[in-house]
Motif scaffolding. Structure first.
Motif, PDB file in Angstrom:
ATOM      1  N   PRO A  63     -57.480 104.178 -11.551  1.00 53.63           N
ATOM      2  CA  PRO A  63     -56.981 103.870 -12.902  1.00 53.63           C
ATOM      3  C   PRO A  63     -55.749 104.677 -13.305  1.00 53.63           C
ATOM      4  O   PRO A  63     -55.090 104.340 -14.290  1.00 53.63           O
ATOM      5  N   THR A  64     -55.414 105.704 -12.540  1.00 56.82           N
ATOM      6  CA  THR A  64     -54.246 106.531 -12.886  1.00 56.82           C
ATOM      7  C   THR A  64     -52.984 106.057 -12.184  1.00 56.82           C
ATOM      8  O   THR A  64     -51.927 106.691 -12.324  1.00 56.82           O
ATOM      9  N   LYS A  65     -53.069 104.952 -11.432  1.00 52.41           N
ATOM     10  CA  LYS A  65     -51.914 104.476 -10.668  1.00 52.41           C
ATOM     11  C   LYS A  65     -51.623 103.001 -10.928  1.00 52.41           C
ATOM     12  O   LYS A  65     -52.543 102.181 -11.086  1.00 52.41           O
ATOM     13  N   ASP A  66     -50.332 102.680 -10.962  1.00 55.36           N
ATOM     14  CA  ASP A  66     -49.886 101.285 -10.874  1.00 55.36           C
ATOM     15  C   ASP A  66     -49.666 100.996  -9.392  1.00 55.36           C
ATOM     16  O   ASP A  66     -48.895 101.709  -8.733  1.00 55.36           O
ATOM     17  N   VAL A  67     -50.334  99.966  -8.878  1.00 53.09           N
ATOM     18  CA  VAL A  67     -50.328  99.740  -7.434  1.00 53.09           C
ATOM     19  C   VAL A  67     -49.796  98.341  -7.109  1.00 53.09           C
ATOM     20  O   VAL A  67     -50.278  97.339  -7.648  1.00 53.09           O
ATOM     21  N   LEU A  68     -48.810  98.297  -6.225  1.00 55.93           N
ATOM     22  CA  LEU A  68     -48.339  97.024  -5.668  1.00 55.93           C
ATOM     23  C   LEU A  68     -48.907  96.919  -4.259  1.00 55.93           C
ATOM     24  O   LEU A  68     -48.673  97.798  -3.424  1.00 55.93           O
ATOM     25  N   LEU A  69     -49.657  95.851  -3.996  1.00 51.62           N
ATOM     26  CA  LEU A  69     -50.325  95.675  -2.705  1.00 51.62           C
ATOM     27  C   LEU A  69     -49.818  94.425  -2.010  1.00 51.62           C
ATOM     28  O   LEU A  69     -49.845  93.329  -2.587  1.00 51.62           O
ATOM     29  N   GLU A  70     -49.373  94.587  -0.784  1.00 51.09           N
ATOM     30  CA  GLU A  70     -49.042  93.442   0.072  1.00 51.09           C
ATOM     31  C   GLU A  70     -50.198  93.225   1.041  1.00 51.09           C
ATOM     32  O   GLU A  70     -50.587  94.133   1.774  1.00 51.09           O
ATOM     33  N   VAL A  71     -50.751  92.012   1.053  1.00 50.02           N
ATOM     34  CA  VAL A  71     -51.766  91.644   2.035  1.00 50.02           C
ATOM     35  C   VAL A  71     -51.069  90.781   3.076  1.00 50.02           C
ATOM     36  O   VAL A  71     -50.507  89.732   2.759  1.00 50.02           O
ATOM     37  N   TYR A  72     -51.080  91.249   4.320  1.00 50.15           N
ATOM     38  CA  TYR A  72     -50.285  90.611   5.364  1.00 50.15           C
ATOM     39  C   TYR A  72     -51.144  90.276   6.574  1.00 50.15           C
ATOM     40  O   TYR A  72     -52.315  90.667   6.675  1.00 50.15           O
ATOM     41  N   ALA A  73     -50.551  89.538   7.493  1.00 46.79           N
ATOM     42  CA  ALA A  73     -51.159  89.268   8.800  1.00 46.79           C
ATOM     43  C   ALA A  73     -50.175  89.721   9.870  1.00 46.79           C
ATOM     44  O   ALA A  73     -48.971  89.434   9.755  1.00 46.79           O
ATOM     45  N   PRO A  74     -50.639  90.413  10.893  1.00 56.21           N
ATOM     46  CA  PRO A  74     -49.720  90.930  11.921  1.00 56.21           C
ATOM     47  C   PRO A  74     -48.902  89.842  12.604  1.00 56.21           C
ATOM     48  O   PRO A  74     -47.777  90.094  13.038  1.00 56.21           O
TER      49      PRO A  74
END
Length: 521
Positions: free
Chosen positions: A407-418
């Motif tokens: 909750p203390t972070k703004d997170v950008l997440l990329e979900v990828y495939a190799p």
């Protein structure tokens, strides 16, 4: 990754259009490289003699002038397009004789880009239905020969075929693995209207109607106002199920239109994923264990009869070529068979039987998947000792809660495939983004291998999927929409969604970099 390509993996999938799991599983089975988008178009062979090749130049003379047209937008390198090809070609030949007003056509969308753009084609293969040259709808049937033929017949003809004698019924049975026959004293009245309305809305099975007692008797029907589902599946004896409850017609047909068990394959994917039953049991086993007289298979078939209409009972030959999507999707590499799995398409949830496979355990597990009490399983790689790679934080299933849900972070997440070409193209930009935010302690730039890791809060409908999780207790995910994944677009996306105020450090390097920084902000 197209929608049909998810369990099209799985299967979108072994897709037509469906939730992530269906697409991811399908996507994992693709036999092409996403980077090979400039591959040349393959010439049409003799098997496709009845498939009309459409280009920008002849569109008006073909599709525009046809009463009906089913058009496939494909890419020569697309694995799903290659799998569809023989079914599409065979359907074209059948329909040329059966429905002469319809053409079955294809467009190489990598060459005829303007057509693909005009009709909003975003994945391959995409099939669209035209009437009098105008787009009416996307194709909604299964992607095998019978499914395509039935769908086009339903779109161009009456909801149900009239059958006057037993020979006509026999002929229809020969052409259709599943045939729904309604028997009425006259073709009017409330029961008949209920039957006709359902037939007009149901595209994956064939319907017939009769007032003939001879035909009814041949189908096992005795009283008017009753319906039979006649099944002639390959390798199985003819089977007929009868119902007199027209108010429950949809549930009756849904429960009877599939065989007791169905093999997972590209050809069967449409039947599995468009069955109207979102939950499946999947028996991943060796050929010996899948033999009709095997103890495991006997237990599985017995359970299938008790949960008809609630679950689709799928089999996977783990030694066959088509097993890889399921093996990868459920993380079964190196596992000992048999393994009994559950899958909820709409919620992208996976389940696994943890005890020895017996008749009692199969039935209990099936009941838990059907009623929703089964506990889902999620894949995860081990948490890395050093989770940061060139500024990007590596997340696995087990670390989503501690990193992404912090909750203390703004997170950008990329979900990828190799293996994903678009993910590879994004990688250098994503690393630059991480470098740009390196000194912003409140923002985390993260990535997760979506083929090896899962989490119930992360919904993935294609690769790459980019999701922002704002700081705070309510970590409601916000997906990045649109195709712009430039450094500027990603920076602005973070800036617009972040809950914790921050300032990016100033760049050094002259006017050019200063202008670039201004654009990013």
């Amino acid at each position: 990754m197209s929608r049909w390509s998810i369990l099209a993996l799985l299967l979108g999938l072994l897709l037509v259009a469906a939730p992530f799991s269906k697409h991811q599983l399908a996507a994992a089975s693709d036999e092409y490289d996403d980077d090979d988008e400039d591959a040349p178009s393959a010439p049409k062979d003799d098997d496709e003699k009845d498939v009309v090749v459409v280009t920008v130049k002849n569109w008006d003379d073909t599709v525009k002038k046809a009463k009906f047209a089913l058009v496939e937008f494909y890419a020569p390198w697309c694995g799903h397009c290659k799998s569809l090809k023989p079914h599409y070609a065979k359907a074209a030949t059948i329909l040329k004789a059966a429905v002469p007003d319809a053409i079955i056509a294809k467009v190489d969308a990598t060459v005829e880009e303007s057509l693909g753009s005009k009709f909003s084609v975003q994945g391959y293969p995409t099939l669209k239905w035209f009437v009098d040259g105008e787009l009416v709808s996307d194709y909604g049937g299964s992607r095998d020969t019978e499914g395509i033929v039935n769908w086009v017949k339903k779109k161009t003809g009456p909801p149900a075929v009239s059958v006057e004698d037993a020979d006509k019924l026999k002929s229809l049975e020969a052409d259709n693995e599943v045939l729904v026959l309604g028997y009425f004293s006259e073709l009017k009245g409330a029961d008949y209207e209920t039957f006709k309305s359902f037939a007009s809305k149901t595209e994956d099975v064939a319907f017939a109607e009769t007032t003939s007692a001879e035909v009814a008797q041949a189908a096992g029907l005795e009283a008017a106002g009753t319906v039979a589902v006649i099944k002639n599946f390959p390798g199985e004896a003819r089977e007929v199920a009868v119902s007199s409850d027209l108010s429950g017609l949809e549930a009756f047909v849904k429960g009877e239109k599939l065989p007791a068990t169905i093999e997972f394959s590209q050809e069967n994917s449409g039947k599995i994923f468009n069955s109207g039953i979102p939950k499946q049991l999947i028996l991943w086993a060796s050929p010996d264990e899948l033999a009709a007289d095997a103890e495991v298979m006997s237990a599985y078939r017995a359970a299938s009869k008790k949960f008809k209409g609630q679950l689709v009972f799928v089999t996977v030959n783990n030694e066959g070529e088509g097993s890889e999507p399921v093996t990868n999707f459920f993380g079964l590499k190196g596992a000992s068979s048999p393994v009994l799995l559950g899958f909820h398409m709409e919620k992208n949830r996976k389940y696994k039987l943890s005890e020895p496979l017996t008749a009692a355990s199969v039935e209990a597990f099936a009941a838990s998947v059907a009623d929703g009490s089964a506990q889902p399983e999620y894949k995860s790689q081990p948490v890395p000792e050093d989770p940061v790679e060139e500024g990007v934080t590596v997340v696995v299933g087990k670390s989503v809660d501690s990193v992404v849900m912090d909750p203390t972070k703004d997170v950008l997440l990329e979900v990828y495939a190799p293996w994903c070409g678009h993910c590879k193209q994004l990688e250098p930009t994503y690393k630059k983004l991480a470098k740009r935010f390196k000194k912003v302690s409140s923002v985390v730039i993260a990535k997760m291998d979506g083929t090896e890791n899962e989490h119930p809060s992360i919904e993935v409908k294609g690769f790459p999927t980019i999701i922002f999780f704002p700081a705070g207790e309510d970590k409601t995910p916000i997906a990045l929409e649109g195709g712009d994944r430039s450094l500027k677009a990603l920076t602005k996306f973070i800036k617009s969604k972040a809950k914790i105020p921050y300032e990016l450090p100033k760049k050094s390097g002259g006017a050019e970099e200063a202008a670039s920084e201004k654009d990013e902000l």
